[in-house]
Scaffold this motif. Structure first.
Motif, PDB file in Angstrom:
ATOM      1  N   MET A   1       0.851  -1.190   0.000  1.00 12.39           N
ATOM      2  CA  MET A   1       0.000   0.000   0.000  1.00 12.39           C
ATOM      3  C   MET A   1       0.890   1.245   0.000  1.00 12.39           C
ATOM      4  O   MET A   1       1.860   1.322   0.757  1.00 12.39           O
ATOM      5  CB  MET A   1      -0.904   0.000   1.234  1.00 12.39           C
ATOM      6  N   ASN A   2       0.582   2.234  -0.861  1.00  7.64           N
ATOM      7  CA  ASN A   2       1.449   3.406  -0.927  1.00  7.64           C
ATOM      8  C   ASN A   2       1.184   4.376   0.229  1.00  7.64           C
ATOM      9  O   ASN A   2       0.160   4.298   0.915  1.00  7.64           O
ATOM     10  CB  ASN A   2       1.303   4.108  -2.285  1.00  7.64           C
ATOM     11  N   ILE A   3       2.124   5.302   0.410  1.00  9.89           N
ATOM     12  CA  ILE A   3       2.064   6.229   1.533  1.00  9.89           C
ATOM     13  C   ILE A   3       0.795   7.078   1.482  1.00  9.89           C
ATOM     14  O   ILE A   3       0.141   7.311   2.504  1.00  9.89           O
ATOM     15  CB  ILE A   3       3.312   7.132   1.551  1.00  9.89           C
ATOM     16  N   LEU A   6      -2.160   4.986   2.640  1.00 14.14           N
ATOM     17  CA  LEU A   6      -2.039   4.746   4.076  1.00 14.14           C
ATOM     18  C   LEU A   6      -2.408   6.002   4.867  1.00 14.14           C
ATOM     19  O   LEU A   6      -3.101   5.932   5.889  1.00 14.14           O
ATOM     20  CB  LEU A   6      -0.618   4.320   4.417  1.00 14.14           C
ATOM     21  N   THR A   7      -1.945   7.153   4.390  1.00 16.17           N
ATOM     22  CA  THR A   7      -2.225   8.414   5.077  1.00 16.17           C
ATOM     23  C   THR A   7      -3.713   8.729   5.046  1.00 16.17           C
ATOM     24  O   THR A   7      -4.289   9.159   6.051  1.00 16.17           O
ATOM     25  CB  THR A   7      -1.421   9.555   4.448  1.00 16.17           C
ATOM     26  N   GLU A   8      -4.333   8.526   3.897  1.00 13.05           N
ATOM     27  CA  GLU A   8      -5.777   8.775   3.788  1.00 13.05           C
ATOM     28  C   GLU A   8      -6.554   7.883   4.757  1.00 13.05           C
ATOM     29  O   GLU A   8      -7.467   8.349   5.455  1.00 13.05           O
ATOM     30  CB  GLU A   8      -6.243   8.512   2.348  1.00 13.05           C
ATOM     31  N   ALA A 112      -0.636   2.408  10.465  1.00 14.20           N
ATOM     32  CA  ALA A 112      -0.294   2.427   9.046  1.00 14.20           C
ATOM     33  C   ALA A 112       1.079   1.803   8.807  1.00 14.20           C
ATOM     34  O   ALA A 112       1.286   1.048   7.842  1.00 14.20           O
ATOM     35  CB  ALA A 112      -0.324   3.865   8.525  1.00 14.20           C
ATOM     36  N   THR A 113       2.021   2.105   9.691  1.00 19.52           N
ATOM     37  CA  THR A 113       3.369   1.556   9.563  1.00 19.52           C
ATOM     38  C   THR A 113       3.362   0.045   9.733  1.00 19.52           C
ATOM     39  O   THR A 113       3.990  -0.693   8.957  1.00 19.52           O
ATOM     40  CB  THR A 113       4.295   2.213  10.604  1.00 19.52           C
ATOM     41  N   PHE A 114       2.666  -0.433  10.762  1.00 23.75           N
ATOM     42  CA  PHE A 114       2.556  -1.881  10.973  1.00 23.75           C
ATOM     43  C   PHE A 114       1.926  -2.555   9.756  1.00 23.75           C
ATOM     44  O   PHE A 114       2.388  -3.608   9.296  1.00 23.75           O
ATOM     45  CB  PHE A 114       1.722  -2.168  12.219  1.00 23.75           C
ATOM     46  N   GLU A 341       3.962  12.888   7.298  1.00 16.69           N
ATOM     47  CA  GLU A 341       5.399  12.831   7.558  1.00 16.69           C
ATOM     48  C   GLU A 341       5.720  11.775   8.616  1.00 16.69           C
ATOM     49  O   GLU A 341       6.766  11.113   8.537  1.00 16.69           O
ATOM     50  CB  GLU A 341       5.902  14.205   8.012  1.00 16.69           C
ATOM     51  N   GLY A 342       4.831  11.626   9.600  1.00  9.97           N
ATOM     52  CA  GLY A 342       5.046  10.614  10.633  1.00  9.97           C
ATOM     53  C   GLY A 342       5.078   9.220  10.048  1.00  9.97           C
ATOM     54  O   GLY A 342       5.965   8.415  10.366  1.00  9.97           O
ATOM     55  N   ILE A 343       4.122   8.914   9.179  1.00 14.73           N
ATOM     56  CA  ILE A 343       4.096   7.599   8.534  1.00 14.73           C
ATOM     57  C   ILE A 343       5.344   7.399   7.686  1.00 14.73           C
ATOM     58  O   ILE A 343       5.992   6.340   7.733  1.00 14.73           O
ATOM     59  CB  ILE A 343       2.816   7.454   7.681  1.00 14.73           C
TER      60      ILE A 343
END
Length: 356
Positions: A1-3, A6-8, A112-114, A341-343
């Motif tokens: 999954m792209n950033i 994931l952010t959305e 999201a990171t996990f 930015e956190g992700i």
């Protein structure tokens, strides 16, 4: 999954978390929302009371384990709010709402990171994620209750708002109840052992006392008298004065050492710690996680605020989007850009450490 995706998805979850009250010990409904994240991403998970947790797909007991943790409970909103604390409100690039900064932004970024690493093969570390309850009140059914259930944890990243800088140490906390004794009497009669007057010297002792050991990361131990109470009637000298003493402990002392020292040295009739379990935390400055963060341009510092790190015995790093100074403030917010930015930074950091 792209950033971007994931952010959305993370931002959408954060909006729903904000609009679902989750005071400490009342996190049932936000636990359901977090469980929904795992269901939507086809990730098996477990729920223990109001804690939601999962492990990566290719968990291997022969490998060390990295814990990703943040909490989904909040404090109660203060009276200075001008916006609805339970309404996710976008304005000028900010997402307003109770728990947006502390620690919703961190939690959804870690989820999201996990998710990004969940199915990855041949990782150097296992990953365990815990969305924990009862952090704000240091409750008995929070992360501390999960430690006997989880796989052995070797190192942890605790998501709290640090502007994505590296809090490589965190002060512990011991709260003491202290008593200054005297002789009770009628106010009209002489009394050379007035507990209130006796407390003057005791208060001065607490103000002036210096702990010898100074930490490179956390500085000196900070001791503060925060409450005082005595007396019930204007014409009665009380038998004692009660004090509450807040001690923020650096990583040069254990909480037990602080308690033993004060019980020996403090000029009180009695001084008793409420709990010794909220210890200071640290991670070696040469740990791979720290070195990776520094390589990504992040700064290191020592944190004066308490988090779920306090219940961990392993090395731990506090790191997350948002700003600690916004925590528990009126009209709490996080910048949407901070979540993205956190992700990105979480993924970049872990890619340097857990990907072969």
């Amino acid at each position: 999954m792209n950033i971007k995706k994931l952010t959305e998805n993370a931002t959408s979850l954060l909006k729903r978390l904000i609009e679902t009250p989750s005071f400490s010990q009342e996190e049932e409904n936000t636990a359901v929302l977090i469980a929904g994240w795992f269901l939507e991403n086809n990730i098996p998970f477990q729920r223990t009371k109001n804690n939601i947790w999962a492990t990566n797909k290719h968990f291997d007991e022969s490998k060390p384990t990295l814990l990703l943790n943040s909490h989904h409970d909040t404090v109660k909103p203060n009276s200075a709010y001008t916006k609805d604390p339970f309404k996710a409100h976008f304005e000028d690039g900010k997402l307003y709402g109770l728990g947006s900064n502390d620690a919703g932004g961190c939690l959804v970024s870690l989820l999201a990171t996990f998710t990004n690493f969940y199915a990855a093969e041949n990782l150097c570390y296992n990953i365990v994620i815990v969305a924990s309850a009862e952090e704000e009140n240091s409750g008995k059914n929070g992360l501390n209750s999960m430690l006997p259930i989880l796989p052995h944890i070797d190192v942890a990243i605790v998501g709290e708002p640090t502007l994505m800088h590296l809090a490589i140490a965190e002060k512990g906390l011991v709260v003491f109840d202290a008593t200054v004794a005297g002789t009770p009497s009628h106010a009209a009669h002489p009394n050379t052992n007035n507990a209130i007057y006796n407390s003057i010297g005791v208060l001065q002792w607490f103000k002036d006392f210096k702990f010898e050991k100074i930490s490179d990361a956390l500085g000196a131990v900070k001791m503060t008298v925060t409450q005082i109470s005595a007396g019930a009637q204007h014409n009665v000298v009380p038998a004692h004065v009660d004090l509450v003493v807040d001690v923020r402990v650096n990583d040069a002392y254990s909480n037990k050492e602080i308690a033993a020292l004060l019980q020996k040295e403090a000029p009180c009739s009695k001084i008793t710690p409420r709990s010794l379990r909220l210890n200071s935390s640290a991670i070696a400055v040469d740990h791979d996680l720290v070195l990776a963060g520094i390589a990504l341009g992040r700064e290191t510092y020592g944190s004066p605020t308490l988090s779920d790190q306090a219940v961990l015995s392993c090395q731990s790093l506090k790191l997350g989007p948002g700003d600690s100074t916004r925590s528990h403030s009126a009209d709490e917010f996080i910048y949407l850009q901070e979540i993205e930015e956190g992700i990105q930074l979480y993924i970049a950091l872990l890619s340097r450490v857990i990907v072969q």
